[in-house]
Design a protein around this motif. Structure first.
Motif, PDB file in Angstrom:
ATOM      1  N   UNK A  73      55.340 -79.749   4.375  1.00 18.65           N
ATOM      2  CA  UNK A  73      54.669 -79.109   3.718  1.00 18.65           C
ATOM      3  C   UNK A  73      54.308 -77.612   3.692  1.00 18.65           C
ATOM      4  N   UNK A  74      54.560 -77.256   4.904  1.00 20.17           N
ATOM      5  CA  UNK A  74      54.546 -75.788   5.201  1.00 20.17           C
ATOM      6  C   UNK A  74      55.442 -75.057   4.256  1.00 20.17           C
ATOM      7  N   UNK A  75      56.519 -75.231   4.184  1.00 21.48           N
ATOM      8  CA  UNK A  75      57.543 -74.622   3.229  1.00 21.48           C
ATOM      9  C   UNK A  75      57.183 -74.658   1.787  1.00 21.48           C
ATOM     10  N   UNK A  76      55.975 -75.224   1.436  1.00 25.83           N
ATOM     11  CA  UNK A  76      55.661 -75.183   0.143  1.00 25.83           C
ATOM     12  C   UNK A  76      54.198 -74.397   0.097  1.00 25.83           C
ATOM     13  N   UNK A  77      54.044 -74.176  -1.304  1.00 24.24           N
ATOM     14  CA  UNK A  77      52.424 -73.478  -1.448  1.00 24.24           C
ATOM     15  C   UNK A  77      51.917 -74.668  -2.631  1.00 24.24           C
ATOM     16  N   UNK A  78      51.111 -75.165  -2.253  1.00 22.17           N
ATOM     17  CA  UNK A  78      50.205 -76.340  -3.155  1.00 22.17           C
ATOM     18  C   UNK A  78      49.046 -75.932  -3.618  1.00 22.17           C
ATOM     19  N   UNK A  79      49.014 -75.759  -4.850  1.00 26.12           N
ATOM     20  CA  UNK A  79      47.698 -75.115  -5.499  1.00 26.12           C
ATOM     21  C   UNK A  79      47.292 -76.343  -6.398  1.00 26.12           C
ATOM     22  N   UNK A  80      45.951 -76.453  -6.566  1.00 26.93           N
ATOM     23  CA  UNK A  80      45.334 -77.350  -7.357  1.00 26.93           C
ATOM     24  C   UNK A  80      44.951 -76.567  -8.681  1.00 26.93           C
ATOM     25  N   UNK A  81      45.154 -76.832  -9.943  1.00 25.05           N
ATOM     26  CA  UNK A  81      44.855 -76.359 -11.225  1.00 25.05           C
ATOM     27  C   UNK A  81      44.002 -77.162 -11.831  1.00 25.05           C
ATOM     28  N   UNK A  82      42.775 -76.740 -12.250  1.00 26.66           N
ATOM     29  CA  UNK A  82      41.655 -77.289 -12.943  1.00 26.66           C
ATOM     30  C   UNK A  82      41.366 -76.823 -14.431  1.00 26.66           C
ATOM     31  N   UNK A  83      41.437 -77.442 -15.312  1.00 24.83           N
ATOM     32  CA  UNK A  83      41.059 -76.979 -16.633  1.00 24.83           C
ATOM     33  C   UNK A  83      39.795 -77.755 -17.046  1.00 24.83           C
ATOM     34  N   UNK A  84      38.741 -76.900 -17.288  1.00 23.64           N
ATOM     35  CA  UNK A  84      37.297 -77.406 -17.194  1.00 23.64           C
ATOM     36  C   UNK A  84      36.781 -77.623 -18.547  1.00 23.64           C
ATOM     37  N   UNK A 137      55.664 -89.459  -5.012  1.00 22.13           N
ATOM     38  CA  UNK A 137      54.994 -88.069  -5.416  1.00 22.13           C
ATOM     39  C   UNK A 137      55.697 -86.993  -4.252  1.00 22.13           C
ATOM     40  N   UNK A 138      55.618 -87.378  -3.205  1.00 20.57           N
ATOM     41  CA  UNK A 138      56.263 -86.510  -1.974  1.00 20.57           C
ATOM     42  C   UNK A 138      57.728 -86.274  -2.138  1.00 20.57           C
ATOM     43  N   UNK A 139      58.439 -87.396  -2.841  1.00 22.52           N
ATOM     44  CA  UNK A 139      59.727 -86.999  -3.123  1.00 22.52           C
ATOM     45  C   UNK A 139      60.013 -86.227  -4.238  1.00 22.52           C
ATOM     46  N   UNK A 140      58.978 -86.404  -5.371  1.00 26.33           N
ATOM     47  CA  UNK A 140      59.189 -85.506  -6.517  1.00 26.33           C
ATOM     48  C   UNK A 140      58.683 -83.888  -6.213  1.00 26.33           C
ATOM     49  N   UNK A 141      57.631 -83.659  -5.314  1.00 28.20           N
ATOM     50  CA  UNK A 141      57.101 -82.352  -5.257  1.00 28.20           C
ATOM     51  C   UNK A 141      57.875 -81.617  -4.212  1.00 28.20           C
ATOM     52  N   UNK A 142      58.222 -82.366  -2.932  1.00 25.94           N
ATOM     53  CA  UNK A 142      58.623 -81.947  -1.805  1.00 25.94           C
ATOM     54  C   UNK A 142      60.212 -82.109  -1.331  1.00 25.94           C
ATOM     55  N   UNK A 143      60.967 -83.077  -2.277  1.00 27.03           N
ATOM     56  CA  UNK A 143      62.325 -83.534  -1.987  1.00 27.03           C
ATOM     57  C   UNK A 143      62.350 -84.441  -0.606  1.00 27.03           C
ATOM     58  N   UNK A 145      59.820 -70.181 -11.294  1.00 30.11           N
ATOM     59  CA  UNK A 145      60.481 -70.867 -12.540  1.00 30.11           C
ATOM     60  C   UNK A 145      60.052 -72.587 -12.272  1.00 30.11           C
ATOM     61  N   UNK A 146      59.658 -73.031 -13.504  1.00 30.96           N
ATOM     62  CA  UNK A 146      59.169 -74.414 -13.473  1.00 30.96           C
ATOM     63  C   UNK A 146      60.447 -74.972 -13.432  1.00 30.96           C
ATOM     64  N   UNK A 147      60.865 -75.918 -12.611  1.00 30.48           N
ATOM     65  CA  UNK A 147      62.055 -76.785 -12.724  1.00 30.48           C
ATOM     66  C   UNK A 147      61.868 -78.238 -13.400  1.00 30.48           C
ATOM     67  N   UNK A 148      60.505 -78.831 -13.137  1.00 31.08           N
ATOM     68  CA  UNK A 148      60.223 -80.208 -13.717  1.00 31.08           C
ATOM     69  C   UNK A 148      59.097 -80.384 -13.593  1.00 31.08           C
ATOM     70  N   UNK A 182      50.257 -77.866  -8.484  1.00 29.87           N
ATOM     71  CA  UNK A 182      51.424 -77.227  -8.695  1.00 29.87           C
ATOM     72  C   UNK A 182      52.007 -76.605  -7.138  1.00 29.87           C
ATOM     73  N   UNK A 183      53.396 -77.147  -7.175  1.00 28.23           N
ATOM     74  CA  UNK A 183      54.089 -77.145  -5.545  1.00 28.23           C
ATOM     75  C   UNK A 183      55.019 -75.845  -5.923  1.00 28.23           C
ATOM     76  N   UNK A 184      54.842 -75.005  -5.134  1.00 27.01           N
ATOM     77  CA  UNK A 184      55.917 -73.768  -5.129  1.00 27.01           C
ATOM     78  C   UNK A 184      56.588 -73.829  -4.050  1.00 27.01           C
ATOM     79  N   UNK A 185      58.034 -73.791  -4.041  1.00 31.34           N
ATOM     80  CA  UNK A 185      58.928 -73.786  -2.872  1.00 31.34           C
ATOM     81  C   UNK A 185      58.976 -72.180  -2.420  1.00 31.34           C
ATOM     82  N   UNK A 186      58.486 -72.128  -1.209  1.00 31.47           N
ATOM     83  CA  UNK A 186      58.394 -70.480  -0.375  1.00 31.47           C
ATOM     84  C   UNK A 186      59.714 -69.863  -0.457  1.00 31.47           C
TER      85      UNK A 186
END
Length: 350
Positions: free
Chosen positions: A66-77, A320-326, A285-288, A96-100
């Motif tokens: 997980x250290x290789x990714x920046x994981x951000x929670x996005x909330x729409x209120x 979920x971990x397969x999808x977000x972090x491969x 870029x958003x890939x998926x 939101x998972x961002x590959x660093x």
């Protein structure tokens, strides 16, 4: 008269570069000043948030991954009074998972009615979005980390007015509207105009539409004609288009967007982190995108009401971990396995 065209072009190029650099620096300076008016909650200043973002259940291998990714929670209120903390309903919940290394972004909508351990302090179970209503971002992040073996590092909470303002400034989005969606959307447009104070107009019919900010928000809120799963899909469609428009926007537009939206946001991101995102936006870029749980069933659980049951939480978290972090070999923590069994027991009992 003889002109030294090489010299003239060189000077013109230097002037153009200087102008662009001045515009960029001015824009970033403006963003920095504007950032002082938004609500920044840093984990080091908020013990509850720091605790929520700490997940001791992850093993060393998972932490390194997980250290290789920046994981951000996005909330729409969905807030009528502008509040972004607790006692507000988080209708949008995304990871939101961002590959660093590459800048690749993957988005996952978390279905708000997912039945999980939503009160981690008391081991209470219920709908995921209830954790935001009761405890704000820290409660929701704690639930996400505990149930999904996540390491959420930051969060952003926004309201519908901020979303509508941003979409208007970026020029709107193009959406294919079905007959069923058209049947309901004008009522939602009226409600969103009333809630945000931003003017808009009703739509004339289904088909391809160019939606302004209010119309886009109304579209993202629709679910009466189908399901919450389809609603989150609509949200992701709009988010992808808005993100691409932001990537292609000029500096002046981005500065205007940031200056308008930031005062309507609550986040754990520092000013430096926000500046870095703005400066490097074209590198992302958003890939998926996807929705969670991937495998699910609906159920009615007494006073809790209609919920989404992961089938099972354990297998869904591994997916979920397969999808977000491969991570194809991911195995859930013991805690997630225990929660998974408890969800099944409670669902069967009811």
């Amino acid at each position: 008269m003889n002109f030294n065209w090489k010299s003239i072009l060189k000077k013109a190029g230097i002037m153009l570069l200087s102008t662009l650099l001045f515009a960029l620096c001015s824009g970033l300076l403006y963003i920095t000043k504007t950032a002082g008016s938004l609500t920044i909650i840093r984990p080091e200043d908020e013990p509850e948030l720091a605790s929520a973002m700490t997940n001791e259940n992850l093993d060393i291998q998972t932490r390194e991954k997980l250290g290789g990714y920046w994981t951000i929670a996005v909330f729409g209120v969905d807030s009528r009074n502008g509040k972004l903390g607790k006692e507000s309903n988080a209708d949008v919940q995304m990871l939101c998972s961002i590959n660093r290394d590459t800048g690749e972004i993957r988005l996952v909508s978390l279905y708000r009615d997912t039945f999980l351990m939503n009160d981690t302090a008391n081991s209470g179970y219920g709908k995921l979005n209830q954790s935001y209503f009761l405890q704000g971002p820290s409660g929701n992040i704690s639930a996400i980390n505990t149930n999904l073996d996540m390491k959420v590092e930051d969060f952003v909470s926004f309201n519908w007015k901020g979303a509508a303002d941003a979409i208007n400034l970026l020029g709107g989005v193009d959406i294919e509207l079905s007959k069923e969606e058209f049947y309901y959307i004008n009522a939602f447009i009226t409600e969103t105009v009333d809630a945000t104070g931003i003017p808009s107009t009703h739509l004339d019919g289904p088909g391809m539409q160019h939606l302004d900010g209010v119309q886009s928000v109304a579209y993202m809120r629709l679910r009466m004609m189908d399901t919450d799963f389809k609603r989150t899909e609509r949200q992701r469609i709009v988010v992808e288009q808005v993100f691409e428009k932001a990537r292609q926007a000029d500096i002046a537009t981005l500065v205007q967007v940031v200056g308008t939206v930031l005062p309507q946001v609550m986040t754990s991101l520092s000013e430096d982190e926000m500046l870095d995102i703005a400066y490097n936006l074209k590198n992302y870029r958003i890939s998926d995108t996807a929705g969670f749980p991937f495998d699910l069933t609906g159920a009615s659980l007494g006073k809790i009401g209609n919920v989404v049951i992961p089938s099972t939480l354990e297998s869904n978290v591994e997916e979920l971990h397969r999808f977000l972090y491969g991570d194809d070999s991911y195995t859930c923590s013991g805690q997630v396995q225990d929660i998974s069994r408890e969800i099944i027991k409670r669902a069967v009992r009811n």
